[in-house]
Design an enzyme around this catalytic site. Structure first.
Site, short mmCIF file in Angstrom:
data_model
loop_
_atom_site.label_atom_id
_atom_site.label_comp_id
_atom_site.label_asym_id
_atom_site.label_seq_id
_atom_site.Cartn_x
_atom_site.Cartn_y
_atom_site.Cartn_z
N GLU A 314 14.75 -3.34 9.54
CA GLU A 314 13.82 -3.22 10.73
C GLU A 314 14.59 -3.21 12.27
OE1 GLU A 314 11.75 -6.95 10.38
OE2 GLU A 314 10.64 -6.63 8.70
N GLU A 405 9.31 -4.40 2.34
CA GLU A 405 8.82 -5.52 2.77
C GLU A 405 7.39 -5.39 2.64
OE1 GLU A 405 10.50 -7.92 5.63
OE2 GLU A 405 12.43 -7.61 4.90
#
Length: 921
Positions: A314, A405
């Site tokens: 991320e 994810e």
């Protein structure tokens, strides 16, 4: 005060007029002038339309404050991914300025506008998913202070067929290569189930046991985390999962000193300049912390365990410390870790997973040499297939794409139906699996028992999957089936484009003259930069090279030298302007070549460069011309001329005026691909014996069969055998999906030939009658040379140089009349080329097909119990494949039709006519 102003209205009022602003077509897409959009001004400094030197229309948007924006309306012909390119000027900040990109009100990420000089413009591109019909695209100031000129919208697709199947580390372990081979083979056919673990819920298998109780199965992929310096615990659990046959992936929540956990990852930051400068205290501290992870991974390497390594996830969200320094610093950080782990610690067991946030912001990709798998993540509160996010991630690079994810698991039924081809999902731990209102026990059972989802018990031995054959050679693209069409010129697109070679003068290979040849000492390459050619003219190409030697090693008069023996045709995605030394992928490979010319049908979509790379040649040097022709609308203008010495002499392209040049003079739309397959001293029996091999790997559409002079020479009694040989060759050409062309045998004043050609030409007339319009009538060289004996040389058989020139001219005139003149492109309303691939392991079938122009959707029907039954009608126009459920009954045969909906109508009749019959293996 907030103001909403129509920039188009302002511009029109300034000119004293008010009119509709059209979209103007550009070579690569549609260009929208942003001054014609709607301005939203919320800031202290006014965002407005300004007159500006260098802007494409003389005007631009002066975007000032954060929150200010301009919105335009874009009409998409079909739903899918579109390349979105902003032209801008940013003379304020050498560090660059970020702006937000919104589509239909949703922020899809940021674009970085790098520094430009005053009144200078640059471009930045990203990808966006547009719905069919009207879309609102907004450029919103994040940092603002940028001049916005225009936005180019270009349809772009993603394909799993072109992914790199080699790991970035050329010295990767056999187990890592084997696992990666399995992942690449699985990509697009199934999704791998994954679950992130927790370690504080009373059991190390807390999440895994929840899934087992709900579904009866375990996930195939286990996610672990080195968070809190839990190196020994993670490694112990990784080893246990490996022993079960499962796949291991590890991430690392930590602070900037590589200690701590999630909290420190969010709170920390670095002095980036110092931390990334070797020799500083900050750099030494960064490396020391980083090496703790390397030491832990070394333990797994020594145990023979490959790891999908997912550090710094991320990053582009910029909430963790590793993203706070911006894109350029992040890329340096990633490369630093990659270099240390690979080259210092020798961690050859890693598969590097680059995990974007859900926005998939542009400008953060470290490069193909540092990444093996790319991914994105999201915690949206639904089970949608995340089509837009998948396609945007797939646009980043030719790598497999994972959902690294997720909260709720995407519904596998939707994934397979909508071609959202995530390689795996990785559900987050604790509340996302034990109490989530979507990931209920019933839904988990549905997911884990789907035919599309691979679970632990369904994995093959992924660590010995294809280790014997899995090499890290240069990536090779799959073969592209040839598509034939009518009336579409295969225009030459490589003439005089920038050319590069390892030796010799590269421009000799693609100038206007075939009597000049590129010459080099093998190994040698000749490369062309085709980036200036519109992409629509190089989606598929014919790449043809020509050497002046004898076509093949048969006959009495073979004269060959300087031909490529072993070579590849390679492609590269690098931008134009500078020759790329790496990043090449193989599109075609030839070994032990024995021809003097070849042509290759190549899928160039997404690539800017093409290279002929010769590793060995006849005599050590190589001499040739190399042409690239547009075949994006199919092969319709490509020829090979087989025959004897008269063909060899007449169908050259390096002396006099070639057949292709004569055709171009008649109609400038055409410049055919032209191979000379003439070989001196050959008979029709030689052609019969060789033609199957000649046709097997040649994409030419038109095949001329011009034997007979040697058959007739001194032999009036062999006409029937000649007929049988030619008939065999005609049938072979038709069976290969090509068009046969048959000219008359030339008249000869030498009576050893001329007295007999009438018998043989009578057989040609017989073949004309038998085959009708399946056989193209070539030039009548019998009549021509009877009327023009002055064009024969002294032997009374072979034409003079003027005679050969006249033959080429007559070839062009006759073929224009018989082939080109009345040939018009026909619009397809159904997929014509349906290809079938099988998974013997999963008893599953995948169908792929070529795009149908203006298709709105595709549908699949299967003939069952005496009726055609529709399986789906909702395959999007950008998706050109359909995968059946797995575990079909081996040995069962199905008849399958693929239909297209064009202009609101399904062409069912032609789809059924074109149906394919398949048997489950």
């Amino acid at each position: 005060m907030k103001r909403i102003i129509s920039a188009a209205l302002i511009a029109a009022m300034a000119a004293g007029t008010l009119s509709q602003f059209p979209i103007k077509a550009a070579a690569a897409g549609k260009v929208y002038e942003l001054e014609n959009g709607t301005i939203y001004d919320a800031g202290e400094n006014a965002t407005k339309v300004v007159t500006m030197t260098g802007a494409s229309s003389g005007k631009a948007i002066d975007l000032k404050d954060s929150g200010d924006s301009v919105t335009i309306s874009v009409n998409a012909a079909s739903a899918g991914m579109y390349k979105t390119t902003l032209r801008y000027s940013q003379p304020y900040d050498k560090g660059g300025k970020y702006q937000n990109l919104l589509v239909n009100g949703t922020n899809i990420g940021q674009i970085l506008c790098d520094y430009t000089e005053k009144n200078s413009f640059a471009e930045v591109s990203t990808s966006a998913y547009l719905k069919k019909g009207e879309n609102q695209i907004t450029i919103q100031g994040s940092w603002g202070w940028t001049y916005l000129d225009n936005l180019t919208i270009e349809e772009s697709g993603t394909s799993n067929g072109n992914i790199s199947t080699s790991l970035s580390n050329p010295n990767a372990s056999a187990q890592a290569k084997s696992l990666y081979s399995f992942l690449c083979d699985t990509y697009g056919d199934h999704i791998i189930s994954g679950q992130q673990e927790s370690t504080w819920m009373g059991s190390e298998n807390y999440e895994m046991d929840i899934i087992k109780r709900a579904s009866g199965r375990y996930p195939a992929l286990r996610g672990l985390d080195y968070m809190g310096d839990d190196f020994s615990g993670c490694n112990r659990r990784a080893k246990a999962w490996y022993e079960k046959g499962g796949i291991v992936t590890i991430c690392w929540h930590c602070g900037s000193d590589f200690s701590g956990s999630h909290s420190e990852a969010l709170a920390d930051d670095l002095d980036w300049n110092k931390a990334l400068t070797p020799g500083t205290n900050e750099y030494n501290k960064l490396v020391a912390g980083m090496d703790k992870g390397a030491k832990a991974l070394l333990e797994l390497k020594e145990a023979g365990i490959p790891v999908i390594w997912r550090p710094f996830h991320e990053f582009d969200g910029k909430w963790f410390w590793w993203g706070k320094g911006g894109a350029e610093n992040f890329k340096k950080l990633w490369k630093l870790m990659y270099d240390r782990y690979t080259n210092v610690w020798g961690l050859d067991n890693l598969i590097w997973n680059l995990g974007y946030c859900g926005d998939v912001n542009s400008g953060w990709y470290p490069g193909d040499a540092y990444v093996d798998i790319i991914g994105a993540d999201t915690y949206v509160d639904n089970t949608d297939p995340l089509v837009a996010m998948y396609h945007k991630t797939a646009q980043v690079a030719n790598k497999p794409v994972c959902l690294h994810e997720n909260g709720p698991i995407p519904d596998p039924d939707k994934l397979s139906a909508e071609d959202s081809d995530w390689l795996w999902f990785m559900t987050w731990h604790t509340s996302f699996i034990d109490s989530n209102n979507i990931n209920t026990a019933e839904y988990v059972k549905h997911v884990y028992n789907s035919d599309y989802v691979l679970t632990l018990d369904e994995l093959p031995d992924v660590y010995h999957y294809t280790s014997a054959n899995n090499t890290n050679d240069q990536p090779q693209l799959p073969d592209t089936p040839v598509v034939y069409s009518s009336g579409h010129p295969n225009s030459i697109i490589s003439r005089n484009v920038p050319s590069y070679s390892s030796s010799g003068r590269a421009s000799d290979g693609n100038d206007n003259y075939y009597y000049t040849e590129w010459s080099g000492n093998a190994p040698a390459y000749l490369a062309y930069d085709l980036s200036s050619v519109p992409q629509s003219q190089r989606k598929q190409v014919l790449a043809a090279w020509y050497n002046i030697g004898t076509y093949d090693n048969i006959g009495q008069y073979v004269n060959k030298s300087n031909e490529p023996v072993n070579y590849t045709i390679e492609l590269n995605k690098a931008p134009g302007g500078s020759y790329p030394n790496d990043g090449w992928v193989t599109a075609a490979e030839v070994k032990n070549n024995h021809y003097s010319s070849r042509q290759h049908y190549i899928d160039m979509q997404g690539y800017n460069w093409i290279r002929l790379n010769v590793t060995s040649s006849d005599g050590g040097s190589v001499k040739l011309n190399f042409d690239v022709h547009d075949a994006s609308d199919g092969v319709s203008d490509s020829w090979i001329f087989f025959g004897d010495s008269i063909t060899a002499g007449s169908m050259v392209n390096c002396y006099g005026t070639s057949f292709a040049e004569f055709m171009n003079r008649i109609d400038s739309k055409y410049y055919p691909v032209q191979q000379n397959g003439g070989i001196g001293g050959t008979l029709s029996s030689d052609g019969r014996n060789a033609i199957d091999g000649w046709l097997s790997d040649n994409p030419a559409k038109f095949v001329s069969i011009a034997y007979g002079t040697n058959d007739a020479w001194g032999n009036p009694n062999n006409a029937q055998r000649y007929y049988e040989n030619v008939k065999y060759m005609i049938d072979a050409v038709i069976a290969a999906g090509k068009t046969p062309v048959l000219p008359k045998i030339p008249y000869a004043t030498n009576q050893d030939v001329g007295a007999n050609t009438g018998y043989y030409n009578a057989m040609i007339d017989k073949l004309y009658r038998e085959y009708g319009d399946k056989l193209v009538h070539g030039p009548d060289f019998d009549t021509f040379f009877r009327e023009n004996t002055q064009y024969l040389s002294g032997d009374g058989v072979h034409p003079s140089s003027d005679g050969y020139e006249a033959m080429r001219k007559l070839w062009a005139e006759t073929m224009y009349a018989n082939v080109y003149k009345n040939s018009q492109p026909s619009a397809k309303t159904y997929p014509e080329s349906i290809r079938v691939s099988y998974s013997s392991q999963y008893h599953q079938i995948r169908f792929t097909w070529d795009a149908v122009e203006n298709a709105q959707n595709y549908g699949i029907a299967v003939y069952l119990a005496g009726k055609w039954r529709i399986q789906t009608q909702t395959i999007s126009s950008s998706a050109l494949s359909y995968t059946t459920p797995k575990n079909l009954t081996p040995g069962k045969t199905y008849k399958v039709a693929v239909a297209a909906k064009v202009n609101g109508t399904w062409d069912v009749a032609n789809a059924i006519k074109n149906a394919v019959t398949v048997t489950v293996k």
